[in-house]
Design an enzyme around this catalytic site. Structure first.
Site, short mmCIF file in Angstrom:
data_model
loop_
_atom_site.label_atom_id
_atom_site.label_comp_id
_atom_site.label_asym_id
_atom_site.label_seq_id
_atom_site.Cartn_x
_atom_site.Cartn_y
_atom_site.Cartn_z
N GLY A 21 33.73 24.73 33.89
CA GLY A 21 34.94 24.99 33.13
C GLY A 21 36.24 25.02 33.89
N PRO A 29 30.48 22.97 37.78
CA PRO A 29 31.73 22.28 37.49
C PRO A 29 31.50 20.82 37.13
CG PRO A 29 31.46 22.55 39.86
CD PRO A 29 30.28 23.24 39.21
N GLY A 30 32.21 20.34 36.14
CA GLY A 30 32.12 18.93 35.75
C GLY A 30 33.49 18.29 35.90
N ARG A 31 34.36 18.61 34.95
CA ARG A 31 35.71 18.05 34.94
C ARG A 31 36.42 18.14 36.30
NH1 ARG A 31 38.86 17.96 30.35
NH2 ARG A 31 37.45 19.50 29.45
N ARG A 35 40.27 11.19 24.53
CA ARG A 35 40.77 12.58 24.56
C ARG A 35 42.11 12.78 23.85
NH1 ARG A 35 41.88 14.87 28.82
NH2 ARG A 35 41.25 16.96 28.17
N TYR A 90 41.62 15.36 20.84
CA TYR A 90 42.20 16.71 20.87
C TYR A 90 43.58 16.77 21.54
CZ TYR A 90 38.62 16.65 24.66
OH TYR A 90 37.77 16.30 25.66
N CYS A 96 42.44 -0.01 16.30
CA CYS A 96 42.97 0.01 14.94
C CYS A 96 42.92 1.39 14.29
CB CYS A 96 42.23 -1.01 14.09
SG CYS A 96 42.50 -2.66 14.74
N GLU A 97 43.69 2.30 14.83
CA GLU A 97 43.87 3.65 14.29
C GLU A 97 45.30 4.03 14.63
OE1 GLU A 97 41.72 5.97 12.91
OE2 GLU A 97 40.06 4.55 12.89
N TYR A 131 35.37 12.72 31.37
CA TYR A 131 35.38 12.60 29.90
C TYR A 131 36.21 11.41 29.41
CZ TYR A 131 33.47 17.27 30.49
OH TYR A 131 32.69 18.34 30.88
C1 LIG Z 1 30.31 21.11 29.73
C2 LIG Z 1 29.52 22.06 30.54
C3 LIG Z 1 29.81 22.23 31.89
C4 LIG Z 1 30.95 21.55 32.57
O1 LIG Z 1 32.17 21.92 32.05
P1 LIG Z 1 33.52 21.39 32.76
O2 LIG Z 1 34.58 21.98 31.92
O3 LIG Z 1 33.49 19.92 32.71
O4 LIG Z 1 33.51 21.93 34.14
C5 LIG Z 1 29.01 23.09 32.61
N1 LIG Z 1 27.98 23.75 32.04
C6 LIG Z 1 27.67 23.60 30.74
C7 LIG Z 1 26.53 24.35 30.18
C8 LIG Z 1 28.43 22.76 29.95
O5 LIG Z 1 28.13 22.64 28.65
#
Ligand SMILES: *Cc1c(COP(=O)(O)O)cnc(C)c1O
Length: 442
Positions: free
Chosen positions: A253, A296-298, A335, A339, A366-367, A395
């Site tokens: 997150g 962490p992902g994003r 994105r 949102y 086409c939106e 994403y």
């Molecule tokens: C989406 C998600 C993440 C990664 O979230 P980011 O906002 O991209 O860091 C980590 N854990 C779980 C369980 C998720 O669903």
């Protein structure tokens, strides 16, 4: 405090070169656009590695902290290989992600399988490939995974996914959405789930608890509260059921900086909140943890990625707004239309100019809602300019579609003046490769 790589809008190697063009990873963006065509996803290896190293440095004082990259942000063979080489494991949510991470050569014992409706197929593949942890989300999955593990003569190591809203009603940021979430067991279900596992599921080995509070988080307080909630719950369960649960997963997150106004905390600030919270709560509740996962992902991949577009037609509408269309849009970056996400961009072939004008960057799909950037000041745009949109590593490709039957763009990895294709551009034949005309129509 050290600046985090995720606190930059642009990849850390971004420069203006001798030709007056923007370069990233030592590669001139205009040349990349010519060589590989647009739209083009560009990933800067140095920025990607730098974020991973920020996380390691931030948490080096606490070896129990294990980093799992949340693959849903961007899942490719090459990026998985880089992230694994930086000592990360993976959080995966589908067969496709499991397979990609496996094929990239990752150590599957450092993979956690997550999701609110995992299919029997997916669970079987995860068991077969030796995925290290299952984050079990609901009652159906408890029984299903136990049966499947039994049929394979295995014992699956699991965490229980809980909603962090537990006993945290005072905090609005957790209350909104999280007590009312499609993910995990709510506080009234945890005991029933634990009893079921202990009494009826010999093929499940409960190791601890997992929560995830949300995404694009700017407030580290969320994590401090989450640590306390999880550690306290571990202590309660250990006491009540005579267990030795010793793992927690704090989810992901951490935010990134899409526009100037965004002020995401760095991994260092994140660690500065999490580590003392772990120490004090473990002491307070008499818990000793062998593993603390973060996912962490994003924040791992976003800053490293940019997307290049070629500008096409433009027009000024009666209210004065000027629209500039580009050759991509919501199919490669959903994105903004999904949102209202905001982005920063520059013109790669003329980042600097005497005068700037306010424009709206429109996608080609086409939106009416396919607007990439609602309002941005850029040098006067001409047809054929190369627009570089920053912070598209997360994403974007992972959510890309073939809407309007448009081929998905290629992705190149840049580093040290070298560029390599890591995802090929789709071809027209790729687009029809899964179509079938039934015999009776022939
Ligand atoms: C989406 C998600 C993440 C990664 O979230 P980011 O906002 O991209 O860091 C980590 N854990 C779980 C369980 C998720 O669903």
């Amino acid at each position: 405090m050290q600046v985090g790589t995720n606190q930059n809008i642009k990849p850390i190697t971004t420069k203006i070169n001798g030709d007056g063009n923007i370069e990233i990873g030592g590669c001139d963006l205009v040349s990349l656009a010519q060589k590989y065509e647009t739209p083009l996803y560009v990933m800067d290896e140095e920025t990607l590695r730098s974020v991973c190293r920020d996380y390691h440095k931030a948490f080096e004082a606490c070896p129990e902290v294990t980093m799992l990259y949340a693959s849903k942000a961007l899942c490719t063979l090459a990026t998985s290989k880089i992230i694994a080489s930086e000592g990360f494991g993976f959080d995966v949510v589908s067969k496709g992600e499991i397979y990609t991470v496996f094929k990239s050569g990752a150590d599957m014992s450092k993979v956690l399988f997550n999701g609110n409706n995992k299919s029997p197929d997916e669970l079987m593949l995860a068991l077969d490939l030796g995925v290290g942890r299952f984050s079990v989300d609901n009652f159906l999955e408890i029984s299903l995974l136990n049966e499947l593990a039994k049929s394979k003569n295995k014992r699956a190591d699991i965490l229980l996914r809980v909603t962090p809203g537990i006993e945290c009603h005072t905090h609005k940021y957790i209350q909104t959405g999280h007590l009312d979430s499609k993910f995990g067991f709510d506080p009234t279900q945890v005991d029933e789930a634990v009893s079921l596992i202990l009494e009826e599921c010999p093929n499940l080995n409960l190791k601890g608890l997992h929560a995830h509070t949300g995404s694009q988080i700017f407030e580290t307080r969320v994590y401090r509260d989450e640590v306390e909630i999880l550690v306290r719950e571990i202590a309660r369960l250990n006491e009540k059921y005579s267990l030795n649960l010793d793992e927690i997963n704090l989810g992901g997150g951490l935010g990134v900086k899409y526009i100037e106004a965004d002020c995401p905390p760095s991994p260092y600030e994140f660690a500065q909140v999490v580590l003392p919270a772990l120490a004090s709560n473990c002491e307070k509740y008499g818990v000793s943890l062998s593993k603390v996962y973060i996912e962490p992902g994003r924040s791992i991949v976003s800053t490293a990625g940019v997307t290049l577009y070629t500008t096409g037609s433009s027009k000024r509408v009666p209210n004065g707004r000027k629209y500039v269309s580009v050759d991509g849009g919501m199919a490669d970056n959903v994105r903004p239309s999904m949102y209202q996400a905001e982005y920063t961009a520059q013109i790669a072939n003329k980042p600097d100019a005497e005068t700037f004008e306010k424009v709206t960057i429109a996608g080609r799909f086409c939106e009416s809602g396919d607007i990439l950037i609602n309002e941005i000041e850029l040098p006067e745009i001409e047809e054929g300019d190369i627009l570089c949109v920053y912070n598209t590593g997360a994403y974007n490709y992972s959510m890309a579609s073939n809407y309007n039957r448009v081929e998905k763009p290629a992705m190149v990895l840049v580093n040290d003046a070298q560029s390599d294709v890591i995802i090929k551009r789709e071809t027209l034949d790729d687009l029809i490769s899964h179509d079938i005309i039934p015999d009776r129509l022939k």
